[in-house]
Scaffold this motif. Structure first.
Motif, mmCIF file in Angstrom:
data_model
loop_
_atom_site.group_PDB
_atom_site.id
_atom_site.type_symbol
_atom_site.label_atom_id
_atom_site.label_comp_id
_atom_site.label_asym_id
_atom_site.label_seq_id
_atom_site.Cartn_x
_atom_site.Cartn_y
_atom_site.Cartn_z
ATOM 1 N N GLN A 260 121.457 32.528 105.940
ATOM 2 C CA GLN A 260 121.965 32.085 107.233
ATOM 3 C C GLN A 260 120.838 31.694 108.185
ATOM 4 O OE1 GLN A 260 124.387 35.485 108.278
ATOM 5 N NE2 GLN A 260 126.259 34.563 107.436
ATOM 6 N N ASN A 261 119.612 32.065 107.852
ATOM 7 C CA ASN A 261 118.441 31.707 108.665
ATOM 8 C C ASN A 261 117.343 31.167 107.746
ATOM 9 O OD1 ASN A 261 119.170 32.990 111.479
ATOM 10 N ND2 ASN A 261 119.661 34.543 109.933
ATOM 11 N N PRO A 262 117.601 30.008 107.119
ATOM 12 C CA PRO A 262 116.663 29.499 106.111
ATOM 13 C C PRO A 262 115.381 28.950 106.739
ATOM 14 C CG PRO A 262 118.384 27.889 106.505
ATOM 15 C CD PRO A 262 118.759 29.106 107.299
ATOM 16 N N GLN A 263 114.317 28.996 105.928
ATOM 17 C CA GLN A 263 113.045 28.389 106.325
ATOM 18 C C GLN A 263 113.014 26.965 105.789
ATOM 19 O OE1 GLN A 263 109.507 30.528 105.076
ATOM 20 N NE2 GLN A 263 108.343 28.629 104.917
ATOM 21 N N SER A 264 112.983 25.983 106.668
ATOM 22 C CA SER A 264 113.050 24.592 106.225
ATOM 23 C C SER A 264 111.859 23.745 106.677
ATOM 24 C CB SER A 264 114.344 23.945 106.749
ATOM 25 O OG SER A 264 114.405 24.021 108.171
ATOM 26 N N GLN A 265 110.908 24.347 107.407
ATOM 27 C CA GLN A 265 109.766 23.588 107.896
ATOM 28 C C GLN A 265 108.620 23.638 106.885
ATOM 29 O OE1 GLN A 265 109.937 21.680 110.617
ATOM 30 N NE2 GLN A 265 112.068 22.390 110.736
ATOM 31 N N LEU A 301 120.627 21.860 98.954
ATOM 32 C CA LEU A 301 119.309 22.326 98.527
ATOM 33 C C LEU A 301 118.687 23.336 99.478
ATOM 34 C CD1 LEU A 301 117.762 18.952 97.260
ATOM 35 C CD2 LEU A 301 119.007 20.695 95.959
ATOM 36 N N THR A 302 119.474 23.886 100.391
ATOM 37 C CA THR A 302 118.946 24.901 101.307
ATOM 38 C C THR A 302 118.406 26.092 100.515
ATOM 39 O OG1 THR A 302 120.622 24.235 102.923
ATOM 40 C CG2 THR A 302 119.492 26.336 103.297
ATOM 41 N N ALA A 303 117.218 26.574 100.907
ATOM 42 C CA ALA A 303 116.568 27.704 100.223
ATOM 43 C C ALA A 303 116.375 27.421 98.736
ATOM 44 C CB ALA A 303 117.357 28.987 100.435
ATOM 45 N N PHE A 304 116.089 26.182 98.418
ATOM 46 C CA PHE A 304 115.937 25.780 97.018
ATOM 47 C C PHE A 304 114.869 26.603 96.299
ATOM 48 C CE2 PHE A 304 113.866 23.273 93.718
ATOM 49 C CZ PHE A 304 114.940 22.828 92.968
ATOM 50 N N GLY A 305 113.798 26.940 97.005
ATOM 51 C CA GLY A 305 112.699 27.662 96.359
ATOM 52 C C GLY A 305 113.067 29.051 95.882
ATOM 53 N N THR A 306 114.197 29.599 96.333
ATOM 54 C CA THR A 306 114.600 30.942 95.913
ATOM 55 C C THR A 306 115.500 30.922 94.690
ATOM 56 O OG1 THR A 306 116.567 30.956 97.333
ATOM 57 C CG2 THR A 306 114.482 31.691 98.314
ATOM 58 N N ALA A 353 106.198 20.404 96.298
ATOM 59 C CA ALA A 353 105.666 21.328 97.311
ATOM 60 C C ALA A 353 106.687 21.576 98.415
ATOM 61 C CB ALA A 353 104.363 20.771 97.888
ATOM 62 N N TYR A 354 107.387 20.534 98.827
ATOM 63 C CA TYR A 354 108.371 20.686 99.899
ATOM 64 C C TYR A 354 109.574 21.508 99.455
ATOM 65 C CZ TYR A 354 112.043 19.384 103.229
ATOM 66 O OH TYR A 354 113.066 19.416 104.154
ATOM 67 N N LEU A 355 110.143 21.167 98.316
ATOM 68 C CA LEU A 355 111.360 21.851 97.862
ATOM 69 C C LEU A 355 111.078 23.308 97.479
ATOM 70 C CD1 LEU A 355 112.959 19.006 95.710
ATOM 71 C CD2 LEU A 355 113.733 19.828 97.956
ATOM 72 N N MET A 356 109.964 23.566 96.830
ATOM 73 C CA MET A 356 109.654 24.949 96.443
ATOM 74 C C MET A 356 109.322 25.809 97.664
ATOM 75 S SD MET A 356 110.186 25.003 93.217
ATOM 76 C CE MET A 356 109.505 26.583 92.709
ATOM 77 N N GLY A 357 108.984 25.168 98.780
ATOM 78 C CA GLY A 357 108.702 25.913 100.010
ATOM 79 C C GLY A 357 109.938 26.244 100.814
ATOM 80 N N LEU A 358 111.116 25.738 100.405
ATOM 81 C CA LEU A 358 112.360 26.048 101.107
ATOM 82 C C LEU A 358 112.829 27.450 100.716
ATOM 83 C CD1 LEU A 358 114.202 22.616 100.641
ATOM 84 C CD2 LEU A 358 112.941 23.415 102.657
ATOM 85 N N LYS A 359 112.819 28.345 101.656
ATOM 86 C CA LYS A 359 113.145 29.749 101.360
ATOM 87 C C LYS A 359 114.349 30.219 102.171
ATOM 88 C CE LYS A 359 109.504 30.170 98.663
ATOM 89 N NZ LYS A 359 109.610 30.329 97.214
#
Length: 359
Positions: A260-265, A301-306, A353-359
């Motif tokens: 509910q509070n994803p990291q997208s930057q 793809l929200t929080a894709f890296g997880t 790098a961008y997608l794996m950084g989405l947490k």
């Protein structure tokens, strides 16, 4: 060169040796193949115990199905044993013996024995028909109350969209649930008929276009439970996988808060370059919460890296596999509707790098 005399007995033994040898070789080859398969399970099954089996139930639905199946097997085995004994008795008791000429005494029938046999058969069939009703009751008894979690599972060619309406979460291919809590699942499809099932948790339902069907599951222990589509739905039907990831209740609450509070930057120059590539090529089809990307054609793809898997579940989520997927999706998943943008290596590296950084 002298010709050897043909020996029928020697020829028969040789044929027996070759036939038996061929059978032995086939059995050894099959055993070796099964051993190799067991030693090297699929990539996504490495952290999954007993993937896709009904013989290790991990929830009430699966246990009801297993008990019904086990009882049927035991009952049928008992019937087979009794019939075998009767057949053996008849073969031994009425076999032809030396000194006996002509046909044995002929009987036109025995009404008492025939009615008894029919009665036993009918009672057996009734028992087999009534016993599974217990499992049917478990399947049909949809849990009620606020303690259960409501989830929507929507089939696409060839991936699963997963929504938590009350939690405001949308994800894909991985259904997160808490242990010991019933999960009510409503499923449908946007294209063709699919079928959603996680065998160890039981509960299987067809996903029908234009119609919602409902069932429920529950997991006893934390873990990853593998499943997939069980209805032929196109070229990549066998690669339309799904996972249920069961958490302890506390870990599930933590997952909900994080989603509910994803990291997208993006946090690096390479990731920021990948964000620009994403906006130019991917944002029309995909959504990332907290950004301007609001596409609904492809998976959220929200929080894709997880996530633990990519490509509709066919690959483990690693930077190397993600780069392969972005380079040519159709090569990994035939018929994939994700286009090949012929991205350069630099663009792929930035997207990874961008997608794996989405947490």
């Amino acid at each position: 060169m002298a010709l050897t005399k043909w020996d029928p007995e020697r020829s028969r033994k040789r044929r027996w040796f070759y036939v038996r040898g061929a059978r032995t070789r086939r059995l050894l080859a099959g055993g070796a193949a099964l051993a190799a398969l067991a030693a090297s399970p699929p990539v996504l099954a490495q952290e999954v115990r007993y993937p896709q089996t009904l013989l290790k139930p991990a929830g009430d639905q699966a246990r009801a199905l297993y008990e019904a199946m086990a009882w049927d097997i035991e009952f049928i085995t008992f019937v087979f044993f009794i019939v075998s004994l009767i057949t053996a008795f008849i073969l031994i008791r009425f076999k032809h013996r030396d000194g006996e000429d002509g046909l044995p005494p002929q009987a036109t029938g025995n009404l008492r024995w025939e009615l008894g046999a029919w009665l036993v058969l009918i009672v057996g069939l009734i028992v087999m028909a009534l016993h599974p009703l217990k499992a049917e009751t478990v399947f049909a008894s949809m849990p009620k109350g606020d303690d259960a979690i409501d989830v929507q599972v929507i089939g696409h060619q060839w991936w699963w969209e997963i929504r938590y309406p009350k939690l405001g979460i949308v994800t894909a291919n991985e259904l997160h649930i808490p242990t010991g809590t019933p999960v009510r699942i409503a499923t449908t499809s946007v294209d063709v008929i699919h079928s959603f099932e996680i065998p160890r948790l039981g509960g299987k339902n067809d996903s029908l276009p234009g119609r919602w069907t409902k069932f429920w599951i529950e997991a006893d222990e934390p873990g990853i439970y593998q499943g997939q589509c069980f209805e032929l739905c196109g070229a990549s039907h066998a690669r339309m996988l799904a996972r249920v990831i069961a958490h302890t209740p506390a870990d599930f609450e933590a997952w909900v808060r994080a989603r509910q509070n994803p990291q997208s930057q993006p946090e690096s120059d390479l990731a920021r370059a990948g964000e620009q590539t994403f906006k130019a090529t991917c944002a029309l089809c995909h959504t990332i919460d907290g950004t301007a990307a609001k596409g609904t054609i492809g998976p959220n793809l929200t929080a894709f890296g997880t996530r633990t898997s990519i490509g509709g579940g066919v690959l483990a989520n690693t930077p190397e596999n993600l780069a392969k997927w972005l380079a040519d999706p159709a090569a990994i998943k035939p018929g994939s509707k994700m286009p090949n943008y012929n991205l350069s290596k630099e663009q792929i590296d930035g997207l990874v790098a961008y997608l794996m950084g989405l947490k």
